[in-house]
Design a protein around this motif. Structure first.
Motif, PDB file in Angstrom:
ATOM      1  N   ASP A 344       0.865  -1.178   0.000  1.00 11.40           N
ATOM      2  CA  ASP A 344       0.000   0.000   0.000  1.00 11.40           C
ATOM      3  C   ASP A 344       0.904   1.231   0.000  1.00 11.40           C
ATOM      4  N   THR A 345       0.454   2.302  -0.629  1.00 13.69           N
ATOM      5  CA  THR A 345       1.320   3.482  -0.760  1.00 13.69           C
ATOM      6  C   THR A 345       0.573   4.763  -0.409  1.00 13.69           C
ATOM      7  N   LEU A 346       1.342   5.791  -0.099  1.00 14.23           N
ATOM      8  CA  LEU A 346       0.843   7.139   0.112  1.00 14.23           C
ATOM      9  C   LEU A 346       1.668   8.058  -0.776  1.00 14.23           C
ATOM     10  N   LEU A 347       1.003   8.712  -1.717  1.00  9.85           N
ATOM     11  CA  LEU A 347       1.689   9.543  -2.711  1.00  9.85           C
ATOM     12  C   LEU A 347       2.781   8.747  -3.431  1.00  9.85           C
ATOM     13  N   GLY A 348       2.496   7.482  -3.679  1.00  6.24           N
ATOM     14  CA  GLY A 348       3.405   6.628  -4.444  1.00  6.24           C
ATOM     15  C   GLY A 348       4.539   6.015  -3.661  1.00  6.24           C
ATOM     16  N   LYS A 349       4.617   6.277  -2.345  1.00 11.78           N
ATOM     17  CA  LYS A 349       5.700   5.737  -1.524  1.00 11.78           C
ATOM     18  C   LYS A 349       5.122   4.813  -0.448  1.00 11.78           C
ATOM     19  N   PRO A 350       5.826   3.728  -0.122  1.00 10.84           N
ATOM     20  CA  PRO A 350       5.329   2.821   0.923  1.00 10.84           C
ATOM     21  C   PRO A 350       5.395   3.478   2.298  1.00 10.84           C
ATOM     22  N   TYR A 351       4.745   2.870   3.245  1.00 13.80           N
ATOM     23  CA  TYR A 351       4.755   3.408   4.603  1.00 13.80           C
ATOM     24  C   TYR A 351       4.842   2.275   5.614  1.00 13.80           C
ATOM     25  N   SER A 352       5.236   2.626   6.827  1.00 14.97           N
ATOM     26  CA  SER A 352       5.241   1.690   7.946  1.00 14.97           C
ATOM     27  C   SER A 352       4.338   2.248   9.031  1.00 14.97           C
ATOM     28  N   VAL A 353       3.438   1.422   9.524  1.00 14.95           N
ATOM     29  CA  VAL A 353       2.622   1.813  10.673  1.00 14.95           C
ATOM     30  C   VAL A 353       3.442   1.556  11.927  1.00 14.95           C
ATOM     31  N   ASN A 354       3.738   2.600  12.643  1.00 17.95           N
ATOM     32  CA  ASN A 354       4.573   2.518  13.844  1.00 17.95           C
ATOM     33  C   ASN A 354       3.873   3.308  14.943  1.00 17.95           C
ATOM     34  N   ASP A 355       3.257   2.596  15.873  1.00 15.78           N
ATOM     35  CA  ASP A 355       2.473   3.268  16.909  1.00 15.78           C
ATOM     36  C   ASP A 355       3.329   3.972  17.951  1.00 15.78           C
ATOM     37  N   ASP A 356       4.644   3.895  17.812  1.00 16.30           N
ATOM     38  CA  ASP A 356       5.505   4.697  18.666  1.00 16.30           C
ATOM     39  C   ASP A 356       5.723   6.095  18.094  1.00 16.30           C
ATOM     40  N   VAL A 357       5.357   6.302  16.833  1.00 11.33           N
ATOM     41  CA  VAL A 357       5.339   7.664  16.289  1.00 11.33           C
ATOM     42  C   VAL A 357       4.172   8.386  16.953  1.00 11.33           C
ATOM     43  N   PRO A 358       4.370   9.574  17.505  1.00 13.47           N
ATOM     44  CA  PRO A 358       3.291  10.266  18.221  1.00 13.47           C
ATOM     45  C   PRO A 358       2.038  10.440  17.360  1.00 13.47           C
ATOM     46  N   ALA A 359       0.887  10.367  18.004  1.00  9.56           N
ATOM     47  CA  ALA A 359      -0.391  10.559  17.317  1.00  9.56           C
ATOM     48  C   ALA A 359      -0.602  12.042  17.013  1.00  9.56           C
ATOM     49  N   ILE A 360      -1.646  12.328  16.244  1.00 16.24           N
ATOM     50  CA  ILE A 360      -1.976  13.713  15.907  1.00 16.24           C
ATOM     51  C   ILE A 360      -2.463  14.426  17.167  1.00 16.24           C
ATOM     52  N   ALA A 361      -1.661  15.341  17.661  1.00 15.28           N
ATOM     53  CA  ALA A 361      -2.008  16.119  18.857  1.00 15.28           C
ATOM     54  C   ALA A 361      -1.069  17.316  18.944  1.00 15.28           C
ATOM     55  N   THR A 362      -1.417  18.249  19.788  1.00 14.93           N
ATOM     56  CA  THR A 362      -0.674  19.508  19.896  1.00 14.93           C
ATOM     57  C   THR A 362       0.828  19.294  20.069  1.00 14.93           C
ATOM     58  N   GLY A 363       1.605  19.883  19.158  1.00 17.65           N
ATOM     59  CA  GLY A 363       3.060  19.868  19.268  1.00 17.65           C
ATOM     60  C   GLY A 363       3.738  18.564  18.906  1.00 17.65           C
ATOM     61  N   ASN A 364       2.976  17.555  18.484  1.00 17.24           N
ATOM     62  CA  ASN A 364       3.567  16.249  18.170  1.00 17.24           C
ATOM     63  C   ASN A 364       4.116  16.184  16.747  1.00 17.24           C
TER      64      ASN A 364
END
Length: 420
Positions: A344-364
């Motif tokens: 699966d791709t985003l804008l033609g590039k693959p991605y990794s789901v990494n739940d240690d990357v901060p979620a969408i929130a203030t300053g993250n």
């Protein structure tokens, strides 16, 4: 359900989800919009579960094929081409090694479960330990951990933590943990010059390469003890290697992946922490499609051409991104084809789901993008495993310890989007 049917069902779920999202426009009222988004998200969650099942089915099929090949090597046809069922009739060294490995694994599993060992099984364990006194040898009076258990730990670490995946970062192993100097350089802005025949080549230092250095250390992490009663699995000893490999691997991956993602200070320099600013989002609670495009183009095209150029974000962020469209109504997220290894791709590039990357929130720093080959993961030796019986008697315990570090050699190669 066959793999083909699973592939088709997954594709239909994603298509149905996108059809629901396509019904949303500027005139859609809030109640209808939420209903359509909730239904689409439910379908996408079902598709994600199918993706996991497909991967498990594929791994199972490969494992079964490997087992059949192993059995075929151990029980070849006889001289007349028809005789079967004779173990290693020709003295094949590989088949004999596999037979001894199976004997050892069986005896070791019984040992760690506290089951009574026969004299032959104790001999098998002692013989193997004599041959394999390595860094991974248990220190509490146990026996050498089978290589298959170690392989299961390593596999589980890669499955549960994308930062241990060699397709994501540049992962390597060193025999010792001495500080290691890592040269750094960013030469993407430099070019060659036109040369005039017979002319002197400029030598004013303007094109000298500016090298820097960073240091890779060896931070230690452990799983804490995994304990169980010897009665628990006495009658199912052959499952212990897989069970323990998963437990230890997942524990190490959870901690290690977190540190390699957001670690700072006296720890690995996580890839999110080390990345440079690519785009500041206007909102603290949302990401706009144009902001992802700007993050994409904030990374030099030379890095974007790397085979390891990809995105990383949490699963909740992916859920938001999959609803985004560009100015022509096309989804930024595109489903791949697992049958041919297309991700699966985003804008033609693959991605990794990494739940240690901060979620969408203030300053993250909620999204990172760039050439992940510039992130180095250093592992020191193999995972050290220690088996203890007397310490927890009558229960048993096993412990995993690892040493590692991580560093981004070129901060221009990976950039992040930060929320307002």
């Amino acid at each position: 359900m066959t793999l083909t049917e699973l592939y088709e069902k997954r594709g239909k779920l994603f298509a149905d989800a996108q059809a629901l999202l396509d019904q949303i426009n500027d005139d859609t009222d809030a109640t209808t919009r939420k209903d359509l988004e909730d239904r689409a998200e439910k379908l996408m969650d079902e598709a994600d579960e199918l993706t996991k099942r497909i991967k498990l089915e594929e791994r199972s099929a490969k494992a079964q094929q490997a087992e059949e090949e192993r059995r075929s090597r151990e029980r070849p046809l006889g001289g007349n081409g028809t005789t079967r069922g004779v173990d290693n009739p020709g003295g094949d060294p590989q088949a004999e090694a596999e037979r001894r490995s199976a004997e050892y694994r069986s005896a070791f599993a019984k040992y760690i479960c506290g089951a009574e060992l026969s004299a032959e099984e104790r001999t098998v364990l002692r013989r193997a330990e004599t041959r394999a006194q390595t860094v991974g040898t248990p220190a509490d009076g146990g026996y050498t951990v089978p290589t298959t258990l170690m392989a299961e730990i390593v596999k589980s670490m890669a499955d549960w933590g994308p930062m241990f995946d060699t397709d994501v970062a540049r992962v390597f192993t060193t025999p010792s943990g001495n500080p290691m100097t890592l040269p750094t350089v960013n030469d993407t802005a430099s070019t060659a010059e036109a040369h005039t025949e017979g002319g002197a080549v400029t030598n004013d230092g303007g094109k000298d390469v500016a090298f820097g250095t960073k240091t890779l250390a060896a931070y230690a992490f452990d799983t804490e003890w995994v304990q169980w009663s010897w009665e628990l699995d006495e009658d199912s000893v052959f499952a212990m290697e897989q069970l323990l490999g998963q437990l230890l691997g997942e524990r190490l991956a959870r901690k290690g992946n977190n540190q390699l993602t957001v670690g700072t200070g006296s720890a690995p320099n996580g890839i999110v922490s080390a990345s440079s600013l690519g785009k500041s989002a206007a909102s603290a609670t949302a990401i706009a499609p144009d902001e992802l495009l700007e993050l994409f183009h904030s990374v030099n095209a030379a890095y974007r051409r790397s085979p390891k150029c990809r995105w990383q974000f949490a699963d909740t962020t992916l859920a938001a991104i999959r609803k985004m469209k560009d100015g022509q109504g096309n989804y930024l997220w595109q489903m791949g084809d697992v049958r041919v290894g297309a991700p699966d791709t985003l804008l033609g590039k693959p991605y990794s789901v990494n739940d240690d990357v901060p979620a969408i929130a203030t300053g993250n720093k909620s999204v990172i993008f760039g050439d992940h080959s510039k992130y180095f993961v250093r592992k020191v030796g193999a995972v050290r495993t220690i088996v203890a019986r007397e310490r927890f008697a009558p229960d048993l315990g096993i412990l995993g310890v690892m040493r590692l570090d991580g560093e981004l050699a070129d901060t221009a190669a990976v950039k992040h989007l930060i929320q307002a």
